[in-house]
Design a protein around this motif. Sequence first.
Motif, PDB file in Angstrom:
ATOM      1  N   ALA A  35       3.113   2.803  13.968  1.00 20.74           N
ATOM      2  CA  ALA A  35       2.621   2.889  12.591  1.00 20.74           C
ATOM      3  C   ALA A  35       1.113   3.114  12.570  1.00 20.74           C
ATOM      4  O   ALA A  35       0.597   3.905  11.767  1.00 20.74           O
ATOM      5  N   ALA A  36       0.399   2.419  13.451  1.00 22.05           N
ATOM      6  CA  ALA A  36      -1.050   2.587  13.512  1.00 22.05           C
ATOM      7  C   ALA A  36      -1.415   4.018  13.871  1.00 22.05           C
ATOM      8  O   ALA A  36      -2.332   4.619  13.287  1.00 22.05           O
ATOM      9  N   ALA A  41       9.683  -1.253  11.079  1.00 19.25           N
ATOM     10  CA  ALA A  41      11.087  -1.672  11.068  1.00 19.25           C
ATOM     11  C   ALA A  41      11.937  -0.760  11.937  1.00 19.25           C
ATOM     12  O   ALA A  41      12.867  -1.211  12.615  1.00 19.25           O
ATOM     13  N   ARG A  42      11.600   0.517  11.935  1.00 17.05           N
ATOM     14  CA  ARG A  42      12.390   1.478  12.700  1.00 17.05           C
ATOM     15  C   ARG A  42      12.030   1.477  14.170  1.00 17.05           C
ATOM     16  O   ARG A  42      12.895   1.648  15.033  1.00 17.05           O
ATOM     17  N   ARG A  43      10.737   1.256  14.486  1.00 14.75           N
ATOM     18  CA  ARG A  43      10.285   1.370  15.870  1.00 14.75           C
ATOM     19  C   ARG A  43      10.082   0.026  16.557  1.00 14.75           C
ATOM     20  O   ARG A  43       9.992  -0.034  17.783  1.00 14.75           O
ATOM     21  N   VAL A  86      -4.814   4.204  11.513  1.00 12.89           N
ATOM     22  CA  VAL A  86      -5.536   2.943  11.326  1.00 12.89           C
ATOM     23  C   VAL A  86      -5.320   2.073  12.565  1.00 12.89           C
ATOM     24  O   VAL A  86      -4.585   2.438  13.485  1.00 12.89           O
ATOM     25  N   THR A  87      -5.955   0.910  12.590  1.00 18.53           N
ATOM     26  CA  THR A  87      -5.785  -0.006  13.716  1.00 18.53           C
ATOM     27  C   THR A  87      -4.494  -0.801  13.554  1.00 18.53           C
ATOM     28  O   THR A  87      -3.929  -0.902  12.452  1.00 18.53           O
ATOM     29  N   MET A  88      -4.036  -1.393  14.663  1.00 21.39           N
ATOM     30  CA  MET A  88      -2.851  -2.254  14.580  1.00 21.39           C
ATOM     31  C   MET A  88      -3.126  -3.471  13.704  1.00 21.39           C
ATOM     32  O   MET A  88      -2.234  -3.981  13.024  1.00 21.39           O
ATOM     33  N   GLY A  89      -4.395  -3.932  13.712  1.00 16.05           N
ATOM     34  CA  GLY A  89      -4.754  -5.042  12.841  1.00 16.05           C
ATOM     35  C   GLY A  89      -4.576  -4.689  11.374  1.00 16.05           C
ATOM     36  O   GLY A  89      -4.135  -5.521  10.567  1.00 16.05           O
ATOM     37  N   ALA A  90      -4.921  -3.435  11.021  1.00 13.42           N
ATOM     38  CA  ALA A  90      -4.741  -2.990   9.634  1.00 13.42           C
ATOM     39  C   ALA A  90      -3.267  -2.919   9.262  1.00 13.42           C
ATOM     40  O   ALA A  90      -2.877  -3.277   8.148  1.00 13.42           O
ATOM     41  N   VAL A  91      -2.435  -2.464  10.202  1.00 14.01           N
ATOM     42  CA  VAL A  91      -0.990  -2.431   9.944  1.00 14.01           C
ATOM     43  C   VAL A  91      -0.466  -3.844   9.728  1.00 14.01           C
ATOM     44  O   VAL A  91       0.330  -4.107   8.818  1.00 14.01           O
ATOM     45  N   LEU A 140       1.444   2.675  -1.051  1.00 14.77           N
ATOM     46  CA  LEU A 140       2.368   3.566  -0.348  1.00 14.77           C
ATOM     47  C   LEU A 140       2.183   3.463   1.163  1.00 14.77           C
ATOM     48  O   LEU A 140       3.161   3.482   1.927  1.00 14.77           O
ATOM     49  N   ASN A 141       0.940   3.353   1.621  1.00 13.53           N
ATOM     50  CA  ASN A 141       0.699   3.227   3.052  1.00 13.53           C
ATOM     51  C   ASN A 141       1.324   1.954   3.613  1.00 13.53           C
ATOM     52  O   ASN A 141       1.779   1.931   4.759  1.00 13.53           O
ATOM     53  N   ALA A 142       1.337   0.881   2.817  1.00 12.24           N
ATOM     54  CA  ALA A 142       1.957  -0.361   3.274  1.00 12.24           C
ATOM     55  C   ALA A 142       3.465  -0.192   3.395  1.00 12.24           C
ATOM     56  O   ALA A 142       4.079  -0.663   4.357  1.00 12.24           O
ATOM     57  N   LEU A 143       4.066   0.488   2.413  1.00  9.19           N
ATOM     58  CA  LEU A 143       5.506   0.756   2.500  1.00  9.19           C
ATOM     59  C   LEU A 143       5.825   1.625   3.716  1.00  9.19           C
ATOM     60  O   LEU A 143       6.826   1.405   4.407  1.00  9.19           O
TER      61      LEU A 143
END
Length: 303
Positions: free
Chosen positions: A27-28, A19-21, A33-38, A9-12
């Motif tokens: 999202a991070a 996609a929106r921003r 979470v970190t941008m790397g995780a996103v 769910l977090n990935a979705l």
Amino acid sequence: MSSLFSIPLNALRAIEIVARRGSLAPAAEELGVTMGAVSQHLRRAEERLGMELFERTPMGLVPLPALKQALPQLTAGFAALQDGLTTLKGSDEGVLNLTVGSVFASRWLIWRINKFTLLHPDIEVRLTVTAQMIDLSRPDMDCGIRFGLGKWPGVTTTLIGGQAFQPVCAPNVARQLRTPDDLVHVPMIVDQTTMLSWDLWLDAAGLERDALLVGPTYSDPSLAFDAAISEQGVLMAVDMMSADAVSDGRLVRPFELPVSGAHGYWLAIAKGRREPRKTRLFREWLEMEVPASARGYVYQSRG
């Protein structure tokens, strides 16, 4: 279909926010979470789906056609999920979380919000004043007031006013302005953040577009207003925002020649989110109060 349900769910959620921003950072921040995780979320989702979701460009991440088509359903789905969680734990109808820009807050809302509170003493308004475009799908944000064309991704908007604008200045400056032609002798205050068009007004006044004398420049619109009040020159301002200063004599409209543009103030809520009672009451109050404030009527209540 099984590959879709294997995506966390977090990935979705990361896919929907990016996609929106158009970037990883929002999202991070929201997911904690970190941008790397996103980035890992996106990559693994693409692997499981067997397709690319984004085009990587120098300007950011751009959703490819398949994701672009699915984005409204994703956004609405997360908004519905948030509403469901709110219902499950009990909605806090007593607090309205609102984000606004500095000019709207300081020149209009702060002088009138007590009227809304008197009408609805059971609702506490909590303001977040910022020039940033806050994600209105956040669970801690109910709605926002934004100036622009009303077309922002992921939100539904209602126009509340602010489309008429014209030059304003202090009374002492106005004494130098008998006709619009006299503007060539008075500095023009430059608000670097403005969306208002001097060219549109000059065309209406029958003046050349390059006729103005550039004056002091400000990156903060509230400071640009203060510069006009302190006799530094002429400022192009939305009538709705200048109404109070005009009504008490700090500013004047030397020509009374308003023009209307496509930009205005909009009440925005996340797309797909239901409108709770507190937001509906605030919207209805704005629809009543904005027209009444056209000439700075707030001052009638001050005695």
